[in-house]
Design a protein around this motif. Structure first.
Motif, PDB file in Angstrom:
ATOM      1  N   VAL A 105       0.856  -1.182   0.000  1.00 45.11           N
ATOM      2  CA  VAL A 105       0.000   0.000   0.000  1.00 45.11           C
ATOM      3  C   VAL A 105       0.896   1.237   0.000  1.00 45.11           C
ATOM      4  CG1 VAL A 105      -1.871   1.243   1.139  1.00 45.11           C
ATOM      5  CG2 VAL A 105      -1.755  -1.255   1.305  1.00 45.11           C
ATOM      6  N   HIS A 106       0.670   2.113  -0.953  1.00 50.23           N
ATOM      7  CA  HIS A 106       1.432   3.350  -1.136  1.00 50.23           C
ATOM      8  C   HIS A 106       0.525   4.501  -0.695  1.00 50.23           C
ATOM      9  CE1 HIS A 106       3.903   6.011  -4.133  1.00 50.23           C
ATOM     10  NE2 HIS A 106       3.003   6.805  -3.573  1.00 50.23           N
ATOM     11  N   VAL A 107       0.769   5.064   0.490  1.00 51.88           N
ATOM     12  CA  VAL A 107      -0.072   6.124   1.053  1.00 51.88           C
ATOM     13  C   VAL A 107       0.586   7.468   0.757  1.00 51.88           C
ATOM     14  CG1 VAL A 107      -1.027   7.115   3.162  1.00 51.88           C
ATOM     15  CG2 VAL A 107      -0.976   4.627   2.860  1.00 51.88           C
ATOM     16  N   THR A 108      -0.135   8.351   0.082  1.00 50.68           N
ATOM     17  CA  THR A 108       0.468   9.603  -0.350  1.00 50.68           C
ATOM     18  C   THR A 108      -0.236  10.821   0.241  1.00 50.68           C
ATOM     19  OG1 THR A 108       1.222  10.828  -2.318  1.00 50.68           O
ATOM     20  CG2 THR A 108      -0.929   9.771  -2.442  1.00 50.68           C
ATOM     21  N   HIS A 109       0.502  11.912   0.386  1.00 53.08           N
ATOM     22  CA  HIS A 109       0.124  13.204   0.974  1.00 53.08           C
ATOM     23  C   HIS A 109       0.264  13.159   2.502  1.00 53.08           C
ATOM     24  CE1 HIS A 109      -1.168  14.828  -2.832  1.00 53.08           C
ATOM     25  NE2 HIS A 109      -2.025  13.846  -2.984  1.00 53.08           N
ATOM     26  N   PHE A 110       0.838  14.238   3.042  1.00 56.38           N
ATOM     27  CA  PHE A 110       1.130  14.219   4.484  1.00 56.38           C
ATOM     28  C   PHE A 110      -0.122  14.129   5.343  1.00 56.38           C
ATOM     29  CE2 PHE A 110       2.136  18.707   3.048  1.00 56.38           C
ATOM     30  CZ  PHE A 110       0.942  19.290   3.392  1.00 56.38           C
ATOM     31  N   GLU A 111      -1.274  14.665   4.840  1.00 54.10           N
ATOM     32  CA  GLU A 111      -2.485  14.609   5.654  1.00 54.10           C
ATOM     33  C   GLU A 111      -3.032  13.191   5.805  1.00 54.10           C
ATOM     34  OE1 GLU A 111      -2.208  16.428   2.814  1.00 54.10           O
ATOM     35  OE2 GLU A 111      -3.218  18.368   2.979  1.00 54.10           O
ATOM     36  N   ALA A 112      -2.539  12.245   4.976  1.00 54.99           N
ATOM     37  CA  ALA A 112      -3.052  10.869   5.005  1.00 54.99           C
ATOM     38  C   ALA A 112      -2.262   9.971   5.949  1.00 54.99           C
ATOM     39  CB  ALA A 112      -3.035  10.276   3.598  1.00 54.99           C
ATOM     40  N   GLY A 113      -1.390  10.536   6.767  1.00 56.60           N
ATOM     41  CA  GLY A 113      -0.576   9.731   7.670  1.00 56.60           C
ATOM     42  C   GLY A 113      -1.381   8.883   8.637  1.00 56.60           C
ATOM     43  N   PHE A 114      -2.645   9.277   8.888  1.00 60.73           N
ATOM     44  CA  PHE A 114      -3.495   8.493   9.796  1.00 60.73           C
ATOM     45  C   PHE A 114      -3.710   7.070   9.298  1.00 60.73           C
ATOM     46  CE2 PHE A 114      -6.250  10.907   6.920  1.00 60.73           C
ATOM     47  CZ  PHE A 114      -7.031   9.914   6.358  1.00 60.73           C
ATOM     48  N   LEU A 115      -3.537   6.823   8.003  1.00 61.98           N
ATOM     49  CA  LEU A 115      -3.761   5.474   7.475  1.00 61.98           C
ATOM     50  C   LEU A 115      -2.730   4.476   7.993  1.00 61.98           C
ATOM     51  CD1 LEU A 115      -4.765   6.254   3.773  1.00 61.98           C
ATOM     52  CD2 LEU A 115      -6.218   5.231   5.542  1.00 61.98           C
ATOM     53  N   GLY A 116      -1.571   4.953   8.411  1.00 64.07           N
ATOM     54  CA  GLY A 116      -0.542   4.038   8.902  1.00 64.07           C
ATOM     55  C   GLY A 116      -1.004   3.208  10.077  1.00 64.07           C
ATOM     56  N   ARG A 117      -1.808   3.797  10.942  1.00 59.40           N
ATOM     57  CA  ARG A 117      -2.266   3.059  12.126  1.00 59.40           C
ATOM     58  C   ARG A 117      -3.528   2.247  11.848  1.00 59.40           C
ATOM     59  NH1 ARG A 117      -2.840   8.710  13.469  1.00 59.40           N
ATOM     60  NH2 ARG A 117      -5.030   9.368  13.631  1.00 59.40           N
ATOM     61  N   GLU A 118      -4.018   2.306  10.609  1.00 58.89           N
ATOM     62  CA  GLU A 118      -5.228   1.563  10.235  1.00 58.89           C
ATOM     63  C   GLU A 118      -4.920   0.340   9.390  1.00 58.89           C
ATOM     64  OE1 GLU A 118      -8.081   2.365  11.396  1.00 58.89           O
ATOM     65  OE2 GLU A 118      -7.685   4.377  12.190  1.00 58.89           O
ATOM     66  N   LEU A 119      -3.650   0.093   9.086  1.00 55.42           N
ATOM     67  CA  LEU A 119      -3.286  -0.969   8.135  1.00 55.42           C
ATOM     68  C   LEU A 119      -2.324  -1.975   8.747  1.00 55.42           C
ATOM     69  CD1 LEU A 119      -2.774   1.324   5.008  1.00 55.42           C
ATOM     70  CD2 LEU A 119      -4.746  -0.142   5.485  1.00 55.42           C
ATOM     71  N   ASP A 120      -2.570  -2.363   9.966  1.00 53.69           N
ATOM     72  CA  ASP A 120      -1.697  -3.329  10.630  1.00 53.69           C
ATOM     73  C   ASP A 120      -1.572  -4.602   9.795  1.00 53.69           C
ATOM     74  OD1 ASP A 120      -1.245  -1.673  12.740  1.00 53.69           O
ATOM     75  OD2 ASP A 120      -2.766  -2.566  14.048  1.00 53.69           O
ATOM     76  N   GLY A 121      -0.340  -5.056   9.648  1.00 52.41           N
ATOM     77  CA  GLY A 121      -0.092  -6.289   8.921  1.00 52.41           C
ATOM     78  C   GLY A 121       0.062  -6.108   7.431  1.00 52.41           C
ATOM     79  N   GLN A 122      -0.180  -4.890   6.917  1.00 51.49           N
ATOM     80  CA  GLN A 122      -0.066  -4.635   5.486  1.00 51.49           C
ATOM     81  C   GLN A 122       1.292  -3.984   5.177  1.00 51.49           C
ATOM     82  OE1 GLN A 122      -2.353  -5.544   3.303  1.00 51.49           O
ATOM     83  NE2 GLN A 122      -3.837  -6.198   4.840  1.00 51.49           N
ATOM     84  N   PRO A 123       2.041  -4.491   4.198  1.00 48.95           N
ATOM     85  CA  PRO A 123       3.245  -3.772   3.761  1.00 48.95           C
ATOM     86  C   PRO A 123       2.829  -2.390   3.247  1.00 48.95           C
ATOM     87  CG  PRO A 123       3.188  -5.996   2.844  1.00 48.95           C
ATOM     88  CD  PRO A 123       1.833  -5.736   3.439  1.00 48.95           C
ATOM     89  N   ARG A 124       3.388  -1.334   3.801  1.00 50.56           N
ATOM     90  CA  ARG A 124       2.912  -0.001   3.456  1.00 50.56           C
ATOM     91  C   ARG A 124       4.058   1.011   3.436  1.00 50.56           C
ATOM     92  NH1 ARG A 124       1.347  -1.867   8.298  1.00 50.56           N
ATOM     93  NH2 ARG A 124       1.548  -0.583  10.175  1.00 50.56           N
ATOM     94  N   VAL A 125       3.952   1.942   2.504  1.00 52.35           N
ATOM     95  CA  VAL A 125       4.938   2.997   2.292  1.00 52.35           C
ATOM     96  C   VAL A 125       4.223   4.337   2.440  1.00 52.35           C
ATOM     97  CG1 VAL A 125       6.542   4.032   0.634  1.00 52.35           C
ATOM     98  CG2 VAL A 125       6.202   1.555   0.666  1.00 52.35           C
ATOM     99  N   PHE A 126       4.834   5.264   3.144  1.00 51.08           N
ATOM    100  CA  PHE A 126       4.267   6.600   3.338  1.00 51.08           C
ATOM    101  C   PHE A 126       5.012   7.581   2.440  1.00 51.08           C
ATOM    102  CE2 PHE A 126       3.683  10.309   6.542  1.00 51.08           C
ATOM    103  CZ  PHE A 126       2.520  10.712   5.906  1.00 51.08           C
ATOM    104  N   VAL A 127       4.260   8.325   1.631  1.00 46.51           N
ATOM    105  CA  VAL A 127       4.858   9.297   0.705  1.00 46.51           C
ATOM    106  C   VAL A 127       4.235  10.667   0.972  1.00 46.51           C
ATOM    107  CG1 VAL A 127       5.470   9.754  -1.701  1.00 46.51           C
ATOM    108  CG2 VAL A 127       5.037   7.405  -0.954  1.00 46.51           C
ATOM    109  N   PRO A 128       4.675  11.352   2.040  1.00 42.64           N
ATOM    110  CA  PRO A 128       4.093  12.663   2.352  1.00 42.64           C
ATOM    111  C   PRO A 128       4.465  13.742   1.343  1.00 42.64           C
ATOM    112  CG  PRO A 128       5.945  12.224   3.793  1.00 42.64           C
ATOM    113  CD  PRO A 128       5.701  10.957   3.014  1.00 42.64           C
TER     114      PRO A 128
END
Length: 394
Positions: A105-128
């Motif tokens: 999961v590629h999460v983009t934009h700094f305001e979307a950082g809340f998704l990190g704590r909603e995706l336990d167990g999912q490989p995820r990258v934060f792109v603020p």
């Protein structure tokens, strides 16, 4: 790999820097991976890319926003992030990611950082893309009085939100070293990497004016509701251009961008045109004599610099505008700081045909050779592989 991109904005139409970055990346990624976008907006119009589009949530204003801001001081998310989290993006992303259809999961934009704590167990990258708190810090430095105090108060909650966000992802990707250092100062253990922005040099190619302007034209373009751009436009019109006109006479100014706020609309004058929400900015920017990007604060790599230079327009910039960009002063752009120095640089470009040609040719060549969305997509692919591998470790 199968990549789920989660965003608080749709990449189409590309109305701001974040959307431009997202659109460029996914257009290149689609040739390497299977890509699906889940976002707020109206539609995602990218050939070969699947999408789940949600109605944008209502953002708080007035007393509700002030209440959220106060809550942010004691631990809640900042108002903008909280509003985005209150919509359907969390549920939709969790459902798609939980379907096991995607490898990362590629999460983009700094305001979307809340998704990190909603995706336990999912490989995820934060792109603020850039650093929210660094933007707020630089804005506070450029303001005074009550606005400065407000910005510093907001920054407290934003830094707390960024710390939580960084800890929710295996890898975070930003577009400049300054942003990487700022985030590492918040969470020293965070794996923060730099993948610079790119530009579509075939789309942003030099244009020839149908009728060359009889008066030299200075252009500034960008989202005209974004505070660093509002400040830059005001600085250009009110402080820089009077000095230019004193030295060489009449010069027209174009301010080009979406959603100009009243402060920008008020800059309109016989020699200052505000072009709002144009469907294609290339003619207005590409036909100008010189592009001027007098940003005084803001972080991240500035798409507007890459676009102007790719169009072959001689470009005058501040150090803040080219932070994170390896563009040679005097050969690819002209760098100056402060109203007097910027005015002098503009006069040089307007009166020196040889300099204009050198900057136009050198800048265009630099963009074609060094900045490409394909290069960025390959770098993201390596990050995805690292994140997927890390999730498989016991």
């Amino acid at each position: 790999m199968r990549v789920l991109v989660a965003s608080v904005f749709s990449p189409t139409p590309p109305l701001g820097g974040g959307e431009v970055q997202l659109l460029g990346v996914i257009r290149a990624l689609r040739h390497l991976h299977e890509v699906h976008v889940v976002c707020y907006g109206q539609s995602v119009d990218v050939e070969g890319v699947g999408s789940t589009v949600l109605p944008p949530p209502r953002h708080d204003s007035g007393w509700r926003r002030r209440a959220r801001l106060a809550a942010g001081l004691v631990g809640a998310d900042p108002p903008t992030a909280a509003s985005f989290a209150s919509g359907g993006l969390v549920a939709a992303t969790r459902e798609l990611a939980g379907s096991r259809r995607f490898d990362v999961v590629h999460v983009t934009h700094f305001e979307a950082g809340f998704l990190g704590r909603e995706l336990d167990g999912q490989p995820r990258v934060f792109v603020p893309i850039d650093t929210w708190s660094l933007n707020e810090w630089e804005r506070a430095r450029a303001t005074h009085g009550v606005p400065r105090l407000r910005d510093r108060i907001e920054r407290v909650g934003i830094e707390r939100f960024e710390r939580r966000s960084l800890r929710g992802f295996t890898v975070t990707v930003v577009v400049s070293e300054a942003d990487r250092q700022a985030l590492r100062s918040l969470v020293p253990s965070a794996d923060v990497r730099v993948i610079p922005n790119g530009v579509d040099s075939e789309w942003f190619a030099p244009v020839s004016p149908v009728v060359p302007p009889s008066t030299p034209v200075v252009v500034f373009h960008g989202s005209l509701h974004y505070e660093p751009n509002v400040d830059a436009a005001t600085f250009l019109v009110r402080e820089i251009m009077p000095l230019v006109r004193e030295r060489i006479g009449p010069v027209d100014v174009r301010l080009v961008g979406r959603r100009p706020v009243p402060e920008v609309l008020a800059l309109a004058a016989p020699d200052v045109a505000v072009h709002a929400d144009v469907p294609d900015l290339r003619p207005l920017v590409g036909e100008a004599t010189v592009a001027v990007i007098p940003l005084r604060y803001g972080s991240g790599v500035k798409n507007k610099v890459l676009e102007a230079v790719a169009l072959g327009v001689p470009t005058v910039v501040t150090p803040q505008a080219v932070a994170g960009l390896d563009l040679a002063d005097g050969e690819e752009v002209l760098v100056a700081n402060g109203a007097d120095a910027l005015a002098a640089a503009i006069v040089r470009v307007l009166t020196d045909e040889t300099l204009r040609g050198r900057l136009a040719t050198g800048g265009r060549r630099a963009v074609v050779e060094r900045w490409s969305w394909d290069v960025a997509a390959r770098a993201f692919s390596r990050v995805y592989e690292d994140v997927a591998a890390a999730s498989e470790r016991p």
